[in-house]
Design an enzyme around this catalytic site. Structure first.
Site, PDB file in Angstrom:
ATOM      1  N   GLY A  77       0.752  -1.103  -0.009  1.00  0.00           N
ATOM      2  CA  GLY A  77       0.029  -0.032  -0.037  1.00  0.00           C
ATOM      3  C   GLY A  77       1.013   1.268   0.104  1.00  0.00           C
ATOM      4  O   GLY A  77       0.743   2.050   0.972  1.00  0.00           O
ATOM      5  N   LYS A 111      -3.815   9.222  19.584  1.00  0.00           N
ATOM      6  CA  LYS A 111      -3.687   9.591  18.080  1.00  0.00           C
ATOM      7  C   LYS A 111      -5.421   9.520  17.582  1.00  0.00           C
ATOM      8  O   LYS A 111      -5.603  10.177  16.608  1.00  0.00           O
ATOM      9  CB  LYS A 111      -2.909   8.572  17.420  1.00  0.00           C
ATOM     10  CG  LYS A 111      -2.835   9.008  15.800  1.00  0.00           C
ATOM     11  CD  LYS A 111      -2.104   9.840  15.506  1.00  0.00           C
ATOM     12  CE  LYS A 111      -2.509  10.377  14.079  1.00  0.00           C
ATOM     13  NZ  LYS A 111      -2.331   9.605  12.834  1.00  0.00           N
ATOM     14  N   ASN A 121      -7.697  12.026  15.402  1.00  0.00           N
ATOM     15  CA  ASN A 121      -8.320  11.719  13.948  1.00  0.00           C
ATOM     16  C   ASN A 121      -9.723  11.829  14.053  1.00  0.00           C
ATOM     17  O   ASN A 121     -10.500  11.906  12.994  1.00  0.00           O
ATOM     18  CB  ASN A 121      -7.820  10.180  13.713  1.00  0.00           C
ATOM     19  CG  ASN A 121      -6.477  10.244  13.276  1.00  0.00           C
ATOM     20  OD1 ASN A 121      -5.594   9.243  13.625  1.00  0.00           O
ATOM     21  ND2 ASN A 121      -6.229  11.023  12.286  1.00  0.00           N
TER      22      ASN A 121
END
Ligand SMILES: NC(=O)C1=CN([C@@H]2O[C@H](COP(=O)(O)OP(=O)(O)OC[C@H]3O[C@@H](n4cnc5c(N)ncnc54)[C@H](OP(=O)(O)O)[C@@H]3O)[C@@H](O)[C@H]2O)C=CC1
Ligand SMILES: CC(C)(CO)C(=O)C(=O)O
Length: 287
Positions: free
Chosen positions: A7, A172, A176
């Site tokens: 990816g 985190k 987000n």
């Protein structure tokens, strides 16, 4: 040392370009491209690693870095089936707090190393990326974690281990989950300067804090204020990866970034109406 990146988009392409300065790197891509051109805070980085688009062409490596979106885990798993041998270390570098659960259907859980990444990166075209800030990666303490840190020793990216991965991952997630407002409004980070939007962001984060604490994360009371201050201090034209997905008409990591707060909140009996509303709105917007 053979490293495969599954990816190679914004984050994967950035990390691959840095790693390719010292190691043999193979890019396991969905869309073919010839070379990586990453505009980093320290200048342009160019690399021409091997790019594969068919798992049948791959074989076992020393390290696999999974950097697909969370919703592309099944596609990544087709690569894992050929890249992972008995000695291979696998790091999952994605947002959210469910790195191990997501890949447990494909690999033994103790072979999966979760990683939290804070490296803002935007992809203009396949292989063409802007790394906005040098950023950091955190992985759990231990032998694999130390080996992962060593992989990046030649780079200026701050890669460290932590004894409290749960807290790092939920901190985190707090950042987000608030970024959903950008995907909803299709406005970059600077929208956080509006007081009404900042209030919604704080509400999203407050729910994340409540659920994260129930999950064992050690999160400060003022995290909602910290998150808004962070968005306000950053570049006003920054596009987060959820926003980028909606702009590009791709699926979105709604479940991994906001849905998870609703799901885990429900399991603890914690109400999460603001995240639930955002999930419904983004799901409807993405239809
Ligand atoms: N961008 C950012 O600033 C940050 C992102 N993150 C997190 O990192 C993760 C990756 O995000 P990001 O780099 O932005 O995502 P991108 O969409 O930029 O990159 C994902 C890449 O995965 C590729 N891909 C999808 N399916 C497959 C498959 N079956 N085989 C091979 N490659 C595949 C895509 O291919 P294709 O080119 O065809 O689309 C794309 O290149 C996410 O969890 C995100 O939340 C974390 C911190 C910062
Ligand atoms: C907000 C940001 C850029 C922080 O690294 C991020 O995680 C994302 O865009 O998904």
């Amino acid at each position: 040392m053979r490293i495969a990146v599954i990816g190679p988009g914004a984050v994967g392409g950035t990390l691959a370009a840095w790693l390719a300065q010292a190691y043999e790197v193979t890019l396991c891509a969905r869309t073919a491209f010839d070379r990586l051109e990453v505009e980093t805070p320290e200048g342009a980085l160019v690399a021409a690693p091997t790019v594969l688009t068919d798992p049948a062409a791959a074989g076992p490596v020393d390290w696999v870095l999974v950097t697909t979106k969370t919703y592309d885990a099944a596609g990544a798993a087709a690569w894992l089936a050929v890249l992972v041998g008995p000695q291979t270390c696998v790091a999952v570098l994605q947002n959210g707090v469910e790195h191990v659960e997501r890949f447990a259907p494909y690999l033994p859980a103790d072979r999966i190393m979760p990683a939290v990444v804070d490296i803002p990166a935007e992809r203009a075209a396949p292989g063409v990326i802007r790394q906005r800030r040098m950023g950091w990666i955190k992985v759990p303490a231990g032998e694999a974690g130390q080996a992962f840190v060593a992989l990046f020793a030649h780079t200026p990216i701050e890669v460290t281990t932590t004894d409290d991965f749960t807290t790092v991952a939920w901190s985190k997630l707090a950042l987000n989950c608030a970024g959903a407002v950008n995907a909803l409004t299709l406005k970059p980070s600077g929208i956080a300067h509006r007081d009404d939007i900042a209030a919604i962001m704080r509400d999203l984060v407050a729910e994340c804090v409540a659920v994260g604490r129930a999950q064992g994360a050690d999160l400060p009371d003022d995290l909602p204020q910290q998150v808004v201050a962070g968005y306000r201090a950053g570049p006003a034209d920054g596009i987060n990866s959820l926003h980028a997905d909606r702009l590009a008409g791709r699926p979105m990591e709604i479940d991994a970034r906001n849905g998870v707060i609703v799901r885990k909140g429900a399991a603890h009996g914690i109400a999460t109406p603001v995240n639930a509303m955002v999930v419904a709105l983004l799901e409807a917007a993405g239809e």
